[in-house]
Design a protein around this motif. Sequence first.
Motif, PDB file in Angstrom:
ATOM      1  N   SER A   7       0.844  -1.187   0.000  1.00 25.17           N
ATOM      2  CA  SER A   7       0.000   0.000   0.000  1.00 25.17           C
ATOM      3  C   SER A   7       0.882   1.239   0.000  1.00 25.17           C
ATOM      4  CB  SER A   7      -0.919   0.011   1.215  1.00 25.17           C
ATOM      5  OG  SER A   7      -0.165   0.054   2.397  1.00 25.17           O
ATOM      6  N   CYS A   8       0.328   2.289  -0.485  1.00 26.00           N
ATOM      7  CA  CYS A   8       0.993   3.580  -0.497  1.00 26.00           C
ATOM      8  C   CYS A   8       1.084   4.062   0.949  1.00 26.00           C
ATOM      9  CB  CYS A   8       0.177   4.540  -1.352  1.00 26.00           C
ATOM     10  SG  CYS A   8       0.863   6.163  -1.495  1.00 26.00           S
ATOM     11  N   PRO A   9       2.227   4.564   1.400  1.00 29.45           N
ATOM     12  CA  PRO A   9       2.300   5.086   2.761  1.00 29.45           C
ATOM     13  C   PRO A   9       1.319   6.245   2.946  1.00 29.45           C
ATOM     14  CG  PRO A   9       4.482   4.986   1.769  1.00 29.45           C
ATOM     15  CD  PRO A   9       3.494   4.671   0.699  1.00 29.45           C
ATOM     16  N   LEU A  10       0.609   6.238   4.042  1.00 33.08           N
ATOM     17  CA  LEU A  10      -0.357   7.300   4.312  1.00 33.08           C
ATOM     18  C   LEU A  10      -0.004   7.947   5.640  1.00 33.08           C
ATOM     19  CD1 LEU A  10      -2.908   8.797   3.456  1.00 33.08           C
ATOM     20  CD2 LEU A  10      -4.234   7.042   4.626  1.00 33.08           C
ATOM     21  N   ASP A  11       0.589   9.132   5.557  1.00 32.47           N
ATOM     22  CA  ASP A  11       0.925   9.897   6.754  1.00 32.47           C
ATOM     23  C   ASP A  11       0.326  11.291   6.600  1.00 32.47           C
ATOM     24  OD1 ASP A  11       2.532  11.117   4.874  1.00 32.47           O
ATOM     25  OD2 ASP A  11       4.395  10.809   5.950  1.00 32.47           O
ATOM     26  N   HIS A  13       1.620  14.030   5.524  1.00 31.85           N
ATOM     27  CA  HIS A  13       1.999  14.685   4.276  1.00 31.85           C
ATOM     28  C   HIS A  13       1.261  14.095   3.078  1.00 31.85           C
ATOM     29  CE1 HIS A  13       5.102  16.631   6.589  1.00 31.85           C
ATOM     30  NE2 HIS A  13       5.575  15.455   6.960  1.00 31.85           N
ATOM     31  N   SER A  14       1.347  12.795   2.918  1.00 38.99           N
ATOM     32  CA  SER A  14       0.690  12.164   1.766  1.00 38.99           C
ATOM     33  C   SER A  14      -0.835  12.266   1.887  1.00 38.99           C
ATOM     34  CB  SER A  14       1.134  10.708   1.607  1.00 38.99           C
ATOM     35  OG  SER A  14       0.840   9.951   2.757  1.00 38.99           O
ATOM     36  N   GLY A  15      -1.355  12.245   3.098  1.00 40.69           N
ATOM     37  CA  GLY A  15      -2.792  12.395   3.295  1.00 40.69           C
ATOM     38  C   GLY A  15      -3.289  13.775   2.896  1.00 40.69           C
ATOM     39  N   ASN A  16      -2.570  14.807   3.328  1.00 39.14           N
ATOM     40  CA  ASN A  16      -2.979  16.173   2.979  1.00 39.14           C
ATOM     41  C   ASN A  16      -2.917  16.417   1.479  1.00 39.14           C
ATOM     42  OD1 ASN A  16      -3.490  16.823   5.633  1.00 39.14           O
ATOM     43  ND2 ASN A  16      -1.521  17.810   5.968  1.00 39.14           N
ATOM     44  N   ARG A  26     -11.987  11.143   2.942  1.00 41.00           N
ATOM     45  CA  ARG A  26     -11.926  10.960   4.397  1.00 41.00           C
ATOM     46  C   ARG A  26     -10.955  11.950   5.027  1.00 41.00           C
ATOM     47  NH1 ARG A  26     -14.029   7.126   6.853  1.00 41.00           N
ATOM     48  NH2 ARG A  26     -15.167   5.543   5.762  1.00 41.00           N
ATOM     49  N   LYS A  27     -11.300  12.403   6.228  1.00 43.64           N
ATOM     50  CA  LYS A  27     -10.450  13.372   6.917  1.00 43.64           C
ATOM     51  C   LYS A  27      -9.394  12.704   7.791  1.00 43.64           C
ATOM     52  CE  LYS A  27     -13.857  16.976   6.735  1.00 43.64           C
ATOM     53  NZ  LYS A  27     -14.636  17.969   7.413  1.00 43.64           N
ATOM     54  N   GLN A  28      -9.637  11.467   8.185  1.00 40.95           N
ATOM     55  CA  GLN A  28      -8.694  10.738   9.025  1.00 40.95           C
ATOM     56  C   GLN A  28      -7.722   9.945   8.154  1.00 40.95           C
ATOM     57  OE1 GLN A  28     -11.988  10.055   9.026  1.00 40.95           O
ATOM     58  NE2 GLN A  28     -12.758  11.073  10.834  1.00 40.95           N
ATOM     59  N   ASN A  29      -6.503   9.797   8.642  1.00 45.86           N
ATOM     60  CA  ASN A  29      -5.531   8.908   7.990  1.00 45.86           C
ATOM     61  C   ASN A  29      -5.616   7.562   8.691  1.00 45.86           C
ATOM     62  OD1 ASN A  29      -4.658  10.944   6.308  1.00 45.86           O
ATOM     63  ND2 ASN A  29      -3.009  11.564   7.660  1.00 45.86           N
ATOM     64  N   ASN A  30      -6.554   6.732   8.230  1.00 51.71           N
ATOM     65  CA  ASN A  30      -6.751   5.431   8.864  1.00 51.71           C
ATOM     66  C   ASN A  30      -6.881   4.351   7.785  1.00 51.71           C
ATOM     67  OD1 ASN A  30      -9.342   5.781   7.829  1.00 51.71           O
ATOM     68  ND2 ASN A  30     -10.245   6.288   9.810  1.00 51.71           N
ATOM     69  N   GLY A  31      -7.248   3.174   8.184  1.00 50.62           N
ATOM     70  CA  GLY A  31      -7.369   2.050   7.250  1.00 50.62           C
ATOM     71  C   GLY A  31      -8.387   2.284   6.150  1.00 50.62           C
ATOM     72  N   LYS A  32      -9.486   2.924   6.489  1.00 49.14           N
ATOM     73  CA  LYS A  32     -10.504   3.204   5.476  1.00 49.14           C
ATOM     74  C   LYS A  32      -9.985   4.212   4.457  1.00 49.14           C
ATOM     75  CE  LYS A  32     -14.487   2.054   8.277  1.00 49.14           C
ATOM     76  NZ  LYS A  32     -15.755   2.497   8.850  1.00 49.14           N
ATOM     77  N   ALA A  33      -9.227   5.200   4.920  1.00 49.65           N
ATOM     78  CA  ALA A  33      -8.623   6.179   4.005  1.00 49.65           C
ATOM     79  C   ALA A  33      -7.590   5.499   3.116  1.00 49.65           C
ATOM     80  CB  ALA A  33      -7.987   7.314   4.792  1.00 49.65           C
ATOM     81  N   PHE A  57       4.180  12.109  -0.726  1.00 47.05           N
ATOM     82  CA  PHE A  57       4.908  12.498   0.480  1.00 47.05           C
ATOM     83  C   PHE A  57       5.804  13.693   0.193  1.00 47.05           C
ATOM     84  CE2 PHE A  57       8.748  12.429   3.019  1.00 47.05           C
ATOM     85  CZ  PHE A  57       8.219  12.514   4.308  1.00 47.05           C
ATOM     86  N   GLY A  58       6.559  13.627  -0.901  1.00 47.69           N
ATOM     87  CA  GLY A  58       7.501  14.695  -1.235  1.00 47.69           C
ATOM     88  C   GLY A  58       6.831  16.035  -1.458  1.00 47.69           C
ATOM     89  N   LEU A  59       5.699  16.030  -2.125  1.00 51.18           N
ATOM     90  CA  LEU A  59       4.971  17.280  -2.349  1.00 51.18           C
ATOM     91  C   LEU A  59       4.563  17.914  -1.024  1.00 51.18           C
ATOM     92  CD1 LEU A  59       2.673  16.399  -5.371  1.00 51.18           C
ATOM     93  CD2 LEU A  59       4.462  18.124  -5.329  1.00 51.18           C
ATOM     94  N   GLY A  60       4.157  17.095  -0.093  1.00 53.06           N
ATOM     95  CA  GLY A  60       3.716  17.619   1.200  1.00 53.06           C
ATOM     96  C   GLY A  60       4.853  17.995   2.137  1.00 53.06           C
ATOM     97  N   ALA A  61       5.883  17.179   2.171  1.00 54.85           N
ATOM     98  CA  ALA A  61       6.967  17.380   3.119  1.00 54.85           C
ATOM     99  C   ALA A  61       8.000  18.399   2.652  1.00 54.85           C
ATOM    100  CB  ALA A  61       7.652  16.054   3.412  1.00 54.85           C
ATOM    101  N   PHE A  62       8.297  18.410   1.360  1.00 57.00           N
ATOM    102  CA  PHE A  62       9.411  19.212   0.886  1.00 57.00           C
ATOM    103  C   PHE A  62       9.013  20.365  -0.037  1.00 57.00           C
ATOM    104  CE2 PHE A  62      11.072  14.842   1.473  1.00 57.00           C
ATOM    105  CZ  PHE A  62      11.782  15.105   2.636  1.00 57.00           C
TER     106      PHE A  62
END
Length: 65
Positions: A7-11, A13-16, A26-33, A57-62
């Motif tokens: 699965s794609c990492p969902l944290d 940064h990647s969630g936003n 979904r607003k939460q970073n959980n299994g359903k998201a 991730f890169g777009l959000g973090a950097f």
Amino acid sequence: MSLEKLSCPLDIHSGNISRKLDLLIRKQNNGKALTELYLKLSKHDPSDHVKYGVALFGLGAFEGF
């Protein structure tokens, strides 16, 4: 290991970024998201949906996207 089990990492940064790109509702970073993100990314590339994780991730973090 087959890509279907990865699965794609969902944290934060990647969630936003996924929400800004309308990949996630979904607003939460959980299994359903994570399932929601998997389904959306699989439409773009069913054979390798995980490759988008680094970009999200890169777009959000950097990049401050």
